[in-house]
Design a protein around this motif. Structure first.
Motif, short mmCIF file in Angstrom:
data_model
loop_
_atom_site.label_atom_id
_atom_site.label_comp_id
_atom_site.label_asym_id
_atom_site.label_seq_id
_atom_site.Cartn_x
_atom_site.Cartn_y
_atom_site.Cartn_z
N VAL A 1 0.85 -1.19 0.00
CA VAL A 1 0.00 0.00 0.00
C VAL A 1 0.88 1.24 0.00
O VAL A 1 2.09 1.18 0.22
N HIS A 2 0.26 2.37 -0.24
CA HIS A 2 0.93 3.66 -0.19
C HIS A 2 0.29 4.47 0.93
O HIS A 2 -0.93 4.61 0.99
N GLY B 1 9.99 9.33 2.16
CA GLY B 1 10.63 9.14 0.87
C GLY B 1 10.35 7.81 0.19
O GLY B 1 11.05 7.46 -0.76
N PHE B 2 9.30 7.08 0.63
CA PHE B 2 9.02 5.77 0.06
C PHE B 2 7.73 5.79 -0.76
O PHE B 2 6.77 6.48 -0.41
N GLU C 1 8.52 -1.32 0.36
CA GLU C 1 9.80 -0.64 0.17
C GLU C 1 10.26 0.00 1.48
O GLU C 1 11.43 -0.10 1.86
N ALA C 2 9.33 0.63 2.18
CA ALA C 2 9.67 1.29 3.44
C ALA C 2 10.16 0.30 4.48
O ALA C 2 11.18 0.53 5.15
N LEU C 3 9.46 -0.82 4.64
CA LEU C 3 9.85 -1.80 5.66
C LEU C 3 11.20 -2.44 5.34
O LEU C 3 12.01 -2.67 6.25
N ARG C 4 11.46 -2.72 4.06
CA ARG C 4 12.76 -3.28 3.70
C ARG C 4 13.89 -2.32 4.05
O ARG C 4 14.91 -2.71 4.63
N ALA D 1 18.37 7.12 8.07
CA ALA D 1 18.18 8.27 7.18
C ALA D 1 16.72 8.51 6.85
O ALA D 1 16.27 9.66 6.75
N SER D 2 15.95 7.44 6.69
CA SER D 2 14.55 7.63 6.28
C SER D 2 13.73 8.31 7.38
O SER D 2 12.88 9.15 7.09
#
Length: 248
Positions: A46-47, A55-56, A61-64, A203-204
Motif C-alpha cells: 500500500v501507499h 521518501g518511500f 519498500e519502506a519496511l525493507r 536516514a529515512s
C-alpha cells in the motif's frame, strides 16, 4: 536492582525508537536485545502518507529499507535484534491489547533478560499500545527489573511526561528517576558520539524529523518502575496519548 549483571531487553515500538531513546545506554551494554514490535509489512503493498513523508513509494519498500537501517545501527552496538510480526497503525491492522501482551510476555521470557526497558508511550498510538501491554505484564513479571524510557521527539512536548507519571500512579506503578546500573562504561562524551553515529543510520526517519532532530542527542531519561498494589485500576489518557505522530 538485580544482584546479577543486568541483561537488557529494550522494547522498541518501531525501527529506531530504541536507538533514539536509549542509544547512549546501548553504547554501554553490548549484547542488549532490542525487540521491535511493529516490524511486519502489510499483507498487500500500500501507499501511505507517512511512508511518503519518509521518501518511500510503498509500504514494502519502506519496511525493507527500515529493517536494513535497523540492522546496521544495532550492529554498531553489538545489539541483538528481535522482530515481532505486528503491523503498525498506519497499515490499519494493529494487534489487540491482549494479543500484544501475550506475545510480549513470550518474547521477554525467550530473551532471558532480567532488566526490561519499555517506552512511556508519550504521544504515538503505537507507542501507547506497547506501554499499555507492558503495564499489563509488569505486575506478574515484577521479579524482573523494569524501566520506562522517555521517547525522543515526544518527551519535550509540554505535559506529556507528567501526564504519563500520573497514569502510572493510577495503575499502582511508582516511577522513580533512575537508570540501569552501569559498572563498566564509556565516558559520557563517547556514549553520545556512539549514539550520534547510530542515529545517522536511520536516514529515512531523520528525513521526516528534520525540524526536531536536536532532541535526539539530548540527555536520555529513565524511570524505575515498581508495583505498589494491583495494577490496572485506573488509566489516565493525556490529550495526545492516542494520537499518531506523522511518521513511523
Amino acid at each position: 536492582m538485580s544482584e546479577t549483571h543486568p541483561r537488557l531487553l529494550i522494547l522498541s515500538p518501531h525501527f529506531g525508537d530504541a536507538v533514539f531513546g536509549c542509544g547512549s545506554l546501548l553504547a554501554t551494554y553490548p549484547d542488549t536485545a532490542v525487540c521491535t514490535v511493529f516490524a511486519a509489512a502489510p499483507e498487500y503493498d500500500v501507499h501511505t502518507d507517512a511512508d511518503a513523508l519518509c521518501g518511500f513509494d510503498t509500504a514494502h519498500e519502506a519496511l525493507r529499507a527500515r529493517m536494513l537501517e535497523d540492522d546496521a545501527a544495532l550492529a554498531m552496538f553489538d545489539a541483538i535484534p528481535i522482530r515481532m510480526p505486528f503491523r503498525d497503525r498506519q497499515y490499519l491492522d494493529p494487534p489487540s491489547l491482549s494479543t500484544l501482551t501475550a506475545a510480549l510476555e513470550e518474547a521477554i521470557y525467550g530473551s532471558t533478560a532480567n532488566t526490561l526497558l519499555m517506552p512511556l508511550g508519550l504521544y504515538d498510538a503505537d507507542h501507547a499500545l506497547v506501554f499499555d501491554a507492558c503495564c499489563e505484564l509488569l505486575p506478574r513479571l515484577a521479579h524482573l527489573t523494569w524501566f520506562g524510557y522517555e521517547e525522543a521527539f515526544h518527551r519535550a512536548r509540554p505535559g506529556l511526561v507528567q501526564t504519563r507519571l500520573v497514569d502510572l500512579a493510577g495503575r499502582g506503578i511508582v516511577a522513580t528517576p533512575a537508570r540501569p546500573d552501569i559498572r563498566h562504561t564509556l565516558d559520557p562524551a563517547r556514549q553520545v558520539l556512539a549514539k550520534h553515529d547510530a542515529v545517522c543510520v536511520y536516514a529515512s526517519r531523520l528525513h521526516s524529523y528534520e525540524a526536531d532532530g536536536g532532541d535526539l542527542l539530548a540527555p536520555e531519561r529513565y524511570w524505575r518502575l515498581d508495583v505498589t498494589r494491583h495494577a490496572g485500576a485506573r488509566r489516565v489518557d493525556g490529550p495526545h496519548a492516542a494520537r499518531r505522530s506523522p511518521t513511523l
